[in-house]
Scaffold this motif. Structure first.
Motif, PDB file in Angstrom:
ATOM      1  N   GLU A 184       0.839  -1.207   0.000  1.00 25.46           N
ATOM      2  CA  GLU A 184       0.000   0.000   0.000  1.00 25.46           C
ATOM      3  C   GLU A 184       0.875   1.259   0.000  1.00 25.46           C
ATOM      4  OE1 GLU A 184      -3.219   1.120   0.136  1.00 25.46           O
ATOM      5  OE2 GLU A 184      -4.083  -0.831  -0.299  1.00 25.46           O
ATOM      6  N   ARG A 200       1.370   4.121  -2.872  1.00 20.43           N
ATOM      7  CA  ARG A 200       1.150   5.551  -2.608  1.00 20.43           C
ATOM      8  C   ARG A 200       2.380   6.355  -3.031  1.00 20.43           C
ATOM      9  NH1 ARG A 200      -0.617   7.069   3.244  1.00 20.43           N
ATOM     10  NH2 ARG A 200      -0.988   9.051   2.178  1.00 20.43           N
ATOM     11  N   ARG A 225       2.592   6.528  -6.881  1.00 18.16           N
ATOM     12  CA  ARG A 225       1.598   7.442  -7.447  1.00 18.16           C
ATOM     13  C   ARG A 225       1.956   8.890  -7.152  1.00 18.16           C
ATOM     14  NH1 ARG A 225      -4.141   4.172  -6.435  1.00 18.16           N
ATOM     15  NH2 ARG A 225      -4.052   3.035  -8.402  1.00 18.16           N
ATOM     16  N   LYS A 242      -1.677   6.993 -12.019  1.00 17.62           N
ATOM     17  CA  LYS A 242      -2.447   6.080 -11.183  1.00 17.62           C
ATOM     18  C   LYS A 242      -2.341   4.627 -11.656  1.00 17.62           C
ATOM     19  CE  LYS A 242      -6.701   6.417  -9.183  1.00 17.62           C
ATOM     20  NZ  LYS A 242      -6.572   6.475  -7.730  1.00 17.62           N
ATOM     21  N   SER A 285      -5.846  -5.348   1.339  1.00 17.00           N
ATOM     22  CA  SER A 285      -6.538  -4.063   1.464  1.00 17.00           C
ATOM     23  C   SER A 285      -7.445  -3.867   0.246  1.00 17.00           C
ATOM     24  CB  SER A 285      -5.501  -2.947   1.503  1.00 17.00           C
ATOM     25  OG  SER A 285      -4.727  -3.006   0.320  1.00 17.00           O
ATOM     26  N   GLU A 286      -8.285  -2.858   0.324  1.00 22.24           N
ATOM     27  CA  GLU A 286      -9.227  -2.577  -0.767  1.00 22.24           C
ATOM     28  C   GLU A 286      -8.513  -2.439  -2.124  1.00 22.24           C
ATOM     29  OE1 GLU A 286     -12.713  -1.461  -0.491  1.00 22.24           O
ATOM     30  OE2 GLU A 286     -12.893  -0.553  -2.465  1.00 22.24           O
ATOM     31  N   THR A 287      -7.514  -1.555  -2.187  1.00 20.19           N
ATOM     32  CA  THR A 287      -6.842  -1.318  -3.470  1.00 20.19           C
ATOM     33  C   THR A 287      -6.096  -2.558  -3.945  1.00 20.19           C
ATOM     34  OG1 THR A 287      -6.592   1.027  -2.927  1.00 20.19           O
ATOM     35  CG2 THR A 287      -5.173   0.169  -4.662  1.00 20.19           C
ATOM     36  N   ALA A 313      -6.588  -5.682  -3.033  1.00 15.49           N
ATOM     37  CA  ALA A 313      -7.537  -6.752  -3.355  1.00 15.49           C
ATOM     38  C   ALA A 313      -8.098  -6.545  -4.756  1.00 15.49           C
ATOM     39  CB  ALA A 313      -8.667  -6.795  -2.335  1.00 15.49           C
ATOM     40  N   PHE A 334       7.987  12.140  -0.178  1.00  9.27           N
ATOM     41  CA  PHE A 334       6.667  11.581   0.122  1.00  9.27           C
ATOM     42  C   PHE A 334       6.268  11.913   1.565  1.00  9.27           C
ATOM     43  CE2 PHE A 334       3.929   8.213   1.827  1.00  9.27           C
ATOM     44  CZ  PHE A 334       2.845   8.332   0.963  1.00  9.27           C
ATOM     45  N   ALA A 344       4.905  15.325   1.906  1.00  5.36           N
ATOM     46  CA  ALA A 344       3.560  15.482   1.327  1.00  5.36           C
ATOM     47  C   ALA A 344       2.512  14.727   2.121  1.00  5.36           C
ATOM     48  CB  ALA A 344       3.555  15.005  -0.120  1.00  5.36           C
ATOM     49  N   ALA A 345       2.901  13.674   2.819  1.00  6.49           N
ATOM     50  CA  ALA A 345       1.901  12.716   3.296  1.00  6.49           C
ATOM     51  C   ALA A 345       1.799  12.494   4.800  1.00  6.49           C
ATOM     52  CB  ALA A 345       2.150  11.370   2.643  1.00  6.49           C
ATOM     53  N   GLU A 352      -9.577  -0.972   6.678  1.00  4.28           N
ATOM     54  CA  GLU A 352      -9.628  -1.418   5.282  1.00  4.28           C
ATOM     55  C   GLU A 352     -10.602  -2.584   5.122  1.00  4.28           C
ATOM     56  OE1 GLU A 352      -8.275  -0.947   2.175  1.00  4.28           O
ATOM     57  OE2 GLU A 352      -7.334   0.953   2.696  1.00  4.28           O
ATOM     58  N   ARG A 396     -14.158  -2.807   3.119  1.00  3.53           N
ATOM     59  CA  ARG A 396     -14.426  -3.813   2.073  1.00  3.53           C
ATOM     60  C   ARG A 396     -15.715  -4.565   2.394  1.00  3.53           C
ATOM     61  NH1 ARG A 396      -9.800  -7.899   0.873  1.00  3.53           N
ATOM     62  NH2 ARG A 396     -11.158  -8.312  -0.916  1.00  3.53           N
ATOM     63  N   GLU A 446      -3.823   3.580   1.012  1.00  3.55           N
ATOM     64  CA  GLU A 446      -4.239   4.491  -0.068  1.00  3.55           C
ATOM     65  C   GLU A 446      -5.691   4.984   0.125  1.00  3.55           C
ATOM     66  OE1 GLU A 446      -2.648   4.976  -3.335  1.00  3.55           O
ATOM     67  OE2 GLU A 446      -4.388   5.717  -4.407  1.00  3.55           O
ATOM     68  N   PRO A 458      -2.693  17.145   5.573  1.00  3.65           N
ATOM     69  CA  PRO A 458      -2.630  17.052   4.110  1.00  3.65           C
ATOM     70  C   PRO A 458      -2.120  15.678   3.662  1.00  3.65           C
ATOM     71  CG  PRO A 458      -1.358  18.935   4.949  1.00  3.65           C
ATOM     72  CD  PRO A 458      -1.700  18.089   6.121  1.00  3.65           C
ATOM     73  N   VAL A 459      -2.704  15.163   2.618  1.00  4.34           N
ATOM     74  CA  VAL A 459      -2.218  13.933   1.987  1.00  4.34           C
ATOM     75  C   VAL A 459      -2.135  14.206   0.494  1.00  4.34           C
ATOM     76  CG1 VAL A 459      -3.129  12.323   3.703  1.00  4.34           C
ATOM     77  CG2 VAL A 459      -4.593  13.029   1.812  1.00  4.34           C
ATOM     78  N   PRO A 460      -1.250  13.476  -0.209  1.00  2.87           N
ATOM     79  CA  PRO A 460      -1.150  13.757  -1.655  1.00  2.87           C
ATOM     80  C   PRO A 460      -2.358  13.248  -2.449  1.00  2.87           C
ATOM     81  CG  PRO A 460       0.507  12.119  -0.966  1.00  2.87           C
ATOM     82  CD  PRO A 460      -0.239  12.526   0.261  1.00  2.87           C
ATOM     83  N   GLU A 461      -3.115  12.307  -1.874  1.00  2.00           N
ATOM     84  CA  GLU A 461      -4.271  11.760  -2.590  1.00  2.00           C
ATOM     85  C   GLU A 461      -5.387  12.808  -2.657  1.00  2.00           C
ATOM     86  OE1 GLU A 461      -2.698  10.305  -0.027  1.00  2.00           O
ATOM     87  OE2 GLU A 461      -1.869   8.481  -0.904  1.00  2.00           O
TER      88      GLU A 461
END
Lengths: 427, 427
Positions: free
Chosen positions: A113, A117, A120, A126, A139-141, A143, A291, A294-295, B113, B117, B140, B150-153
């Protein structure tokens, strides 16, 4: 037995009827030591399946490190701690110089995950390319890009899957070089398909051994070519070392070293703490720094002192007990034995593997290579009856998966090989 | 000091310059016991921040359980094991009867997560509603709905954020009942906004204490009303108990019990294993069964014997040492002390909290309630100089966050209160 069936019923009730369980009749394990595990009835099994207890079940050096640190301090990394810094230094030193920083997580899922991130964020894209019949997390993404079993998530618009680079089934007269080009061309198609949909590529996400895909013989240059195509399109290479890493192949600490490609991001998990939940992401400090700016990535348990102590002890044992060398030597011994078995048993269509990670593809007939799926399942259960734990993988579920703790010996190998011979005769 | 600055430089190099670190001058901790931690210079601190060591740093009962099980067996749940089944039974017994099954993970992130789901699978919807200034994980998808930093997403089309139910700043003459309606109406707006975009709602995902949001005084009926609206629209209620759970509030084992609402899915993390990485999802067995059939969810480390032993030991200590009762009693004692401080220090605008979880909102003046953000930061550092670890939260970063291990005593409270008084005088 009756207590096992009661336990199974209780488990069904409180953990669900569909939580994955091995074997027609589940194994109830209570103890482990080295390559051995013991069930509730006192029966011992040779463990030829589990790579998580990488340096052997309950290795005293790892157990002691966990016990000592758990009794001393266990907190997150928002305070300074020596152990995690020293571990990060030691771990990154085993990679190419460009992979010089680490972020810690609790699992391979969390690692992939985070890797995604980061990719991306860095690329602004993406798009993700994965292999057919692959798995990178729950995880969702992750999976949603799982291609080795059904998931309720729709296959996402941002992802493409490419063919398994499988020389056994897809060589069709091609040379190794041609085979590499053939499979790399599929990656080029996938990149173009993403671009055609206006989705810039973020990453190629693969396991360098293609383990869930069936552990095919490695096609020389395929990974290098695929990565070249992806990088040219602006994407990164995320190498999922959850199965291939920590010396599993015997030839190298990391699976990608077999392909002679330096990844942009490496994700780690399973064997890292010998069962203690720790994972990690390795990348250039420049990527991790930017990263992180930013995150504000934070992982409560990731890299805590106990996790770092467990993971440090695993590196100690790999070094002190020369486990790469052991994997190379014993691995070659097992492989030679498996090839002898192939000469004797028509059902074995193909032997493949690296270090202490083997696949044995079972087919109904040698020419058509019809997958012997039902027999593979029976064989796994028959091996359990013979006191040996292993499993199966691959798109047809017809590949025996053998991946013992790295302390596996020639004597263990003889036991495995003779039980396999016996079970194949009885099949 | 010089060794700390070297360690910090090494950490910057190998773990990144932006990995979160507390304090202007980071604390280098080496030992912990109960509510106390000690730094590399031998200085002790009263820990009024950490809820992960829920039953106290390095509690011997938990340490012993980890050490014993790590030396015995540590494998995944695809084999049968008694400890995880017994733990699942014991854990689910602390919930409403409808929440009767569990799936284990490694962290709160993995729990949220999985919860997401499951909710999307059950409802067929994708929409999620979260609070403003909330946080539910570092993956993600969860990062993309993070609203507290803040997050980059990009904030996703499938999500909506609703106002923090904050009586201190938004009461404006409303009664409690009116306040509940006022904030619930924001949830109705969010549902309608999703529907207008053709996005059916999957879940309302909230922390029942709104901890990251600033731990506001609870608005009676708000959660019940919000959940009613979401359920009427076909969505589920995912209750994130990562901070509120395991007795933190003193009044109940679970935060949602304070709101008198039974969630559809509960996610667990942080305090569950006293620092050992374990999380979990609690739901009706029907949901876990049908999701398990559709999804083949598997978590390598989740619910392994060591994690289950650690988590079992945590429940033991909560019971044996009556930690809920302790939280209630000492919590009331601390709260009374904080209210006395409020009467003496104009900067304290508001005191809030439940059990052993307190917030102290600092304002520049009583009428306009201008957030005293810079002073809050200074106060956190001043308290560290006085040997007390705590932190700050909230949309203006002006709320002191106090959340000690559950073994906190009246004597510890006196120390906290007098240091706070002293620091506030010196501010």
């Amino acid at each position: 037995m009756s207590s096992d069936s009661t336990l199974l019923e209780r488990r069904f009730r409180v953990m669900g009827r569909n939580a994955p369980l091995f074997y027609d009749r589940p194994v109830h394990l209570v103890r482990g030591k080295g390559v051995w595990v013991e069930d509730a009835d006192g029966r011992t099994y040779l463990d030829v399946y589990n790579n998580v207890p990488n340096v052997g079940h309950c290795h005293p050096h790892v157990v002691e490190a966990i016990a000592r640190q758990a009794a001393t301090l266990n907190l997150h990394t928002r305070y300074l701690h020596e152990t995690v810094v020293r571990y990060a230094e030691r771990l990154t030193a085993t990679f190419d110089g460009s992979l010089n920083a680490a972020t810690f997580t609790c699992s391979g899922t969390e690692s992939n995950e985070l890797a995604l991130r980061m990719a991306r964020y860095r690329t602004g894209g993406k798009g993700i390319i994965v292999s057919d019949f692959s798995y990178h997390g729950n995880s969702e993404t992750l999976a949603s890009v799982t291609t080795c079993f059904p998931v309720p998530e729709p296959f996402p618009a941002f992802a493409r899957k490419v063919a398994i680079p499988d020389p056994f089934r897809d060589r069709q007269g091609r040379s190794d070089e041609e085979l590499g080009d053939y499979f790399a061309a599929k990656v080029r198609e996938a990149v173009r398909s993403l671009q055609a949909d206006g989705i810039p590529i973020a990453a190629l996400l693969i396991d360098p051994l293609f383990a869930n895909e069936g552990l095919p013989e490695l096609v020389p240059n395929y990974v290098a070519k695929a990565v070249g195509i992806v990088r040219e399109a602006g994407g990164l290479f995320i190498c999922d070392e959850v199965q291939a890493g920590f010396g599993r192949t015997g030839d190298a600490m990391w699976g990608h070293q077999l392909a002679n490609v330096v990844p942009d991001i490496v994700s780690l998990g399973k064997p890292m703490g010998n069962g203690h939940p720790i994972g990690g992401v390795i990348a250039a400090s420049d990527l991790i720094d930017s990263f992180g700016l930013a995150a504000t990535y934070f992982n409560t348990f990731g890299g805590n002192p106990v996790s770092a102590a467990a993971a440090t002890a695993v590196l100690d044992v790999i070094e002190q007990e020369s486990l790469l060398e052991n994997g190379r030597r014993v691995g070659a011994y097992v492989r030679a034995g498996l090839e002898r078995l192939m000469a004797q048993h028509a059902i074995i269509g193909n032997v493949r593997g690296h270090g202490l990670f083997f696949g044995l593809e079972l087919v109904e007939d040698d020419a058509a290579r019809t997958p012997a799926t039902a027999k593979t399942k029976r064989l796994v259960n028959m091996m359990r009856d013979r006191g040996i734990l292993l499993s199966k993988i691959g798109r047809y579920d017809n590949i025996l998966k053998m991946r013992p703790p790295m302390v596996f010996t020639e004597e263990n190998a003889d036991l495995l090989l003779s039980a396999l011979d016996d079970a194949l005769n009885a099949l």
